[in-house]
Design a protein around this motif. Structure first.
Motif, PDB file in Angstrom:
ATOM      1  N   TYR A  43       0.916  -1.105  -0.131  1.00 26.50           N
ATOM      2  CA  TYR A  43      -0.005   0.051   0.099  1.00 26.50           C
ATOM      3  C   TYR A  43       0.921   1.360  -0.158  1.00 26.50           C
ATOM      4  O   TYR A  43       1.864   1.133   0.702  1.00 26.50           O
ATOM      5  CB  TYR A  43      -0.949  -0.180   1.091  1.00 26.50           C
ATOM      6  N   PRO A  44       0.551   2.320  -0.808  1.00 21.97           N
ATOM      7  CA  PRO A  44       1.539   3.448  -1.080  1.00 21.97           C
ATOM      8  C   PRO A  44       1.778   4.260   0.283  1.00 21.97           C
ATOM      9  O   PRO A  44       0.783   4.438   1.197  1.00 21.97           O
ATOM     10  CB  PRO A  44       0.815   4.217  -1.852  1.00 21.97           C
ATOM     11  N   ALA A  45       3.033   4.640   0.611  1.00 21.33           N
ATOM     12  CA  ALA A  45       3.104   5.109   1.986  1.00 21.33           C
ATOM     13  C   ALA A  45       2.613   6.841   2.143  1.00 21.33           C
ATOM     14  O   ALA A  45       2.269   6.963   3.220  1.00 21.33           O
ATOM     15  CB  ALA A  45       4.776   5.400   2.127  1.00 21.33           C
ATOM     16  N   ASP A  46       2.303   7.438   1.098  1.00 20.81           N
ATOM     17  CA  ASP A  46       1.693   8.527   1.014  1.00 20.81           C
ATOM     18  C   ASP A  46       0.292   8.581   0.801  1.00 20.81           C
ATOM     19  O   ASP A  46      -0.522   9.758   0.788  1.00 20.81           O
ATOM     20  CB  ASP A  46       2.296   9.661   0.135  1.00 20.81           C
ATOM     21  N   LYS A  47      -0.450   7.610   0.691  1.00 18.19           N
ATOM     22  CA  LYS A  47      -1.952   7.477   0.358  1.00 18.19           C
ATOM     23  C   LYS A  47      -2.838   7.293   1.726  1.00 18.19           C
ATOM     24  O   LYS A  47      -2.603   6.580   2.667  1.00 18.19           O
ATOM     25  CB  LYS A  47      -2.177   6.533  -0.446  1.00 18.19           C
ATOM     26  N   VAL A  48      -3.643   8.196   1.679  1.00 23.93           N
ATOM     27  CA  VAL A  48      -4.510   7.830   3.035  1.00 23.93           C
ATOM     28  C   VAL A  48      -6.127   8.088   2.112  1.00 23.93           C
ATOM     29  O   VAL A  48      -6.368   8.819   1.563  1.00 23.93           O
ATOM     30  CB  VAL A  48      -4.608   9.020   3.886  1.00 23.93           C
ATOM     31  N   GLU A  49      -6.834   7.067   2.563  1.00 24.67           N
ATOM     32  CA  GLU A  49      -8.503   7.147   1.891  1.00 24.67           C
ATOM     33  C   GLU A  49      -9.188   7.021   3.121  1.00 24.67           C
ATOM     34  O   GLU A  49      -9.041   6.927   4.025  1.00 24.67           O
ATOM     35  CB  GLU A  49      -8.597   5.915   0.921  1.00 24.67           C
ATOM     36  N   SER A  50     -10.701   7.414   2.909  1.00 27.86           N
ATOM     37  CA  SER A  50     -11.774   7.184   3.725  1.00 27.86           C
ATOM     38  C   SER A  50     -12.384   6.230   3.567  1.00 27.86           C
ATOM     39  O   SER A  50     -13.365   6.373   2.450  1.00 27.86           O
ATOM     40  CB  SER A  50     -12.252   8.625   3.808  1.00 27.86           C
ATOM     41  N   LEU A  51     -12.899   5.477   4.628  1.00 27.18           N
ATOM     42  CA  LEU A  51     -13.929   4.377   4.404  1.00 27.18           C
ATOM     43  C   LEU A  51     -15.194   4.514   5.243  1.00 27.18           C
ATOM     44  O   LEU A  51     -14.727   5.013   6.411  1.00 27.18           O
ATOM     45  CB  LEU A  51     -13.204   3.040   4.589  1.00 27.18           C
ATOM     46  N   PRO A  52     -16.372   4.466   4.734  1.00 26.56           N
ATOM     47  CA  PRO A  52     -17.604   4.703   5.332  1.00 26.56           C
ATOM     48  C   PRO A  52     -17.816   3.635   6.512  1.00 26.56           C
ATOM     49  O   PRO A  52     -17.737   2.542   5.998  1.00 26.56           O
ATOM     50  CB  PRO A  52     -18.588   5.002   4.364  1.00 26.56           C
TER      51      PRO A  52
END
Length: 660
Positions: free
Chosen positions: A462-471
């Protein structure tokens, strides 16, 4: 037959006749020509003075007066004829109704509170009329705690009964502080009692103090002395106990009225040392009930009173004050626990002696919950030894402690209603109280994630700089509660207990080379375990499957870094269990109190992570409640503050296992 024996029989017959007449006079307004005598004769047989009378003699005397009463009674209201089949059913219903509404010796309708009858409890027509004028015919109850400690779960039952019954009947309730012992009463207790009454959802019509009536009670004492029914006693405490135990008269019992009045005035003015003199009522030293053997009415206490200051140096006893204030406040139902049943005789004796209105007294069993410590003295001892934090420690069943634990007023009231009211002693399992809380909270509270004992996971793909939001839904059933957004990133945390080095078929958590689902997220598979130099686990290296191509065996909860290098919100989490080991009786042997303490009654997790919703100060207010998924129901502790969050586990989930 001798002349003395004849006089004795005549006197006995007169006494029988007078007792029956007194009773029949109290219920005559309810009698019609068709009224059956049987139930009323049964009441007569319960009159204390008539219990030893030969039943045949008593029956003959009763029937004579009953016939006279019936002959002058009005006709019953006529009812229209009904069909034969319906008439049979109606008769049965009518007999049941007659039993339920039969007039009692007090001249009042029966209700659910039926207890031992005493003739001294009978009110005259004049007293009943005065009482009705004062109350408007409405029910009046009272909740009268002594302000020398904090209220507990047993008080909740008493409150639920007194306030609840009055509410059901359209009546009112007093909150009355029974403040006759100034040495043990403090303002903190007065304040806490009122706070807990209101918190539990009850609103008193009046808030009063027993000390409000000190002047009137003093006048009652003077009246008793003048009637020759009270006397000053200078015996020692030990001597008075011996007199009552051995049924022997005090040497001061026959002091003259004039002398007793003078000595009582001296006592009021502070002429005597504390403990050197008391005022005793003059009842019956031969009575089987020890509470009728000249109980103490007043004693000396040179201590300032928290409500009335230093106006008085003499204070009424509970036995003297309780019934008087009940009468002065026109209480209709004086409801108390069974340990006060022995005081029923003296309660009514005193009111009869002063010709005051007599409330209906009913005693019910105490609420005993398994493992509960309710003794104020023992709780204080544990507090002083730092075993618990105070009277609001979540492990003790004070109402303050239960509130801090996360209990709701609705759950406690529901529990009290479920337990019910009885005169039979009982021991209620703590699990019933816990289930009342689960039932109440399940539909009310939002869900959230909390990782109490974090184990770090690095997602290697998983990319180190990625942050996503999960409902994630705030409630699994109530969609209208909305959703919250959970950050998902390369670094996340799970419970240490959700990882094992050895897998088995009954285990649903994560293990080497095993895939598990992240609740409301993706699937991950453990690829490598990274150890510390001492051999313990440092962190796990895992792969994430963003497609969720396979259905995993189990799902676990988690929390991820909201930004690279920034951990989730840190908090402290306290897990509570019973304060004492199973089978212990903390209310029993004091010597075994500390030896029966449960070493696991408090388990602390000082480095837990909690859901990002708690960035919102409104979500982390004291006493806000949540279900931390898979862990149980939790409440924000009263010591919590923004930046230093503390959560207490209120109760576990009904089924405490991994979600599938």
């Amino acid at each position: 037959m001798s002349e003395d024996a004849t006089n004795t029989l005549l006197a006995s017959a007169e006494q029988i006749s007078a007792s029956i007449a007194n009773y029949l006079d109290s219920i005559k307004s309810t009698i019609t020509k068709s009224t059956k005598s049987g139930p009323f004769f049964g009441k007569v047989r319960l009159i204390e003075q008539l219990k030893s009378v030969d039943p045949k003699v008593l029956k003959d005397a009763f029937e004579t007066q009953w016939k006279s009463l019936i002959s002058n009674a009005p006709e019953a209201d006529k009812e229209p004829k009904k069909e034969k089949k319906e008439k049979k059913e109606t008769k049965k219903e009518a007999e049941k109704k007659e039993t339920e509404t039969e007039e009692s010796a007090e001249g009042e309708k029966k209700d659910r509170f039926e207890a031992r009858f005493l003739e001294s409890a009978v009110n005259s027509e004049a007293l009943l009329e005065q009482h009705k004028e004062a109350t408007g015919g409405k029910v009046r109850t009272r909740f009268p705690p002594e302000p020398n400690g904090f209220l507990h779960i047993g008080h909740a039952k008493a409150m639920n009964l007194s306030f609840g019954y009055a509410q059901e009947e359209g009546g009112d309730t007093y909150l009355r502080y029974d403040d006759t012992n100034p040495e043990k009463e403090e303002q903190i207790y007065f304040d806490s009692i009122k706070e807990m009454v209101l918190w539990l959802g009850f609103t008193p019509k009046w808030v009063t103090y027993t000390s409000d009536y000190f002047d009137q009670m003093y006048e009652c004492a003077i009246k008793l002395i003048k009637k020759g029914l009270a006397y000053m006693d200078f015996s020692t405490k030990e001597a008075i106990k011996a007199q009552r135990d051995n049924r022997t008269d005090s040497p001061y019992r026959n002091t003259s009225v004039e002398e007793n009045l003078k000595l009582f005035e001296h006592m009021r003015r502070g002429y005597f040392e504390e403990g050197k003199a008391v005022l005793r009522v003059k009842i019956d030293m031969q009575h089987d009930n020890p509470n009728m053997r000249d109980f103490i009415a007043y004693r000396i206490k040179y201590a300032p009173h928290p409500h009335v200051g230093d106006k008085w140096c003499i204070y009424p006893s509970y036995d003297f004050s309780h019934c008087l204030v009940d009468s002065m406040e026109n209480i209709t139902h004086s409801l108390c626990t069974l340990e006060f049943e022995i005081r029923r005789d003296s309660y009514y004796w005193l009111l009869q002696a002063l010709d005051m209105y007599r409330p209906k007294v009913y005693e019910f069993s105490r609420l005993n919950v398994t493992g509960a410590l309710l003794s104020k003295r023992k709780i204080l001892a544990l507090k002083n030894k730092n075993v618990i934090r105070g009277f609001d420690d979540p492990r003790v069943m004070t109402l303050a402690g239960l509130r801090r634990r996360g209990y709701t007023p609705e759950a406690i009231r529901s529990f009290c209603k479920d337990v019910g009211v009885t005169r039979n002693a009982n021991q209620i399992p703590n699990e019933r109280l816990e289930q009342s809380l689960r039932t109440d909270l399940d539909g009310k509270v939002d869900r959230a994630f909390c990782v109490t004992d974090p184990l770090r996971i690095e997602l290697i793909n998983y990319p180190a700089d990625k942050v996503e939001s999960l409902p994630a839904p705030n409630h699994p059933v109530h969609a209208d509660r909305g959703t919250r957004m959970l950050p998902f990133s390369k670094i996340l945390y799970i419970e240490k207990s959700d990882f094992r080095l050895q897998d088995d078929k009954t285990y649903y958590g994560l293990a080497p080379n095993k895939e598990v689902g992240l609740r409301f997220g993706y699937n991950i598979t453990c690829k490598e375990v990274v150890n510390k130099p001492d051999g313990s686990i440092s962190h796990l290296l895992c792969e994430v499957d963003l497609t969720k191509s396979r259905k995993p065996k189990g799902h676990i909860h988690w929390l991820a870094q909201p930004r690279p290098g920034v951990d989730p919100i840190k908090c402290k989490v306290f897990f509570y269990d019973d304060l004492f080991v199973k089978g212990a009786n903390p209310e029993g042997d004091s010597g075994a109190l500390e030896s029966s303490l449960n070493p696991d009654s408090l388990v602390e997790y000082p480095n837990a992570f909690v859901d990002p919703i708690f960035h919102d100060a409104e979500k982390s207010k004291v006493f806000e409640k949540y279900q931390f998924e898979r862990l149980g129901y939790f409440v924000v502790d009263s010591d919590s503050k923004q930046g230093d969050l503390i959560f207490n586990r209120s109760v576990s989930l009904k089924v405490d296992k991994l979600l599938k």
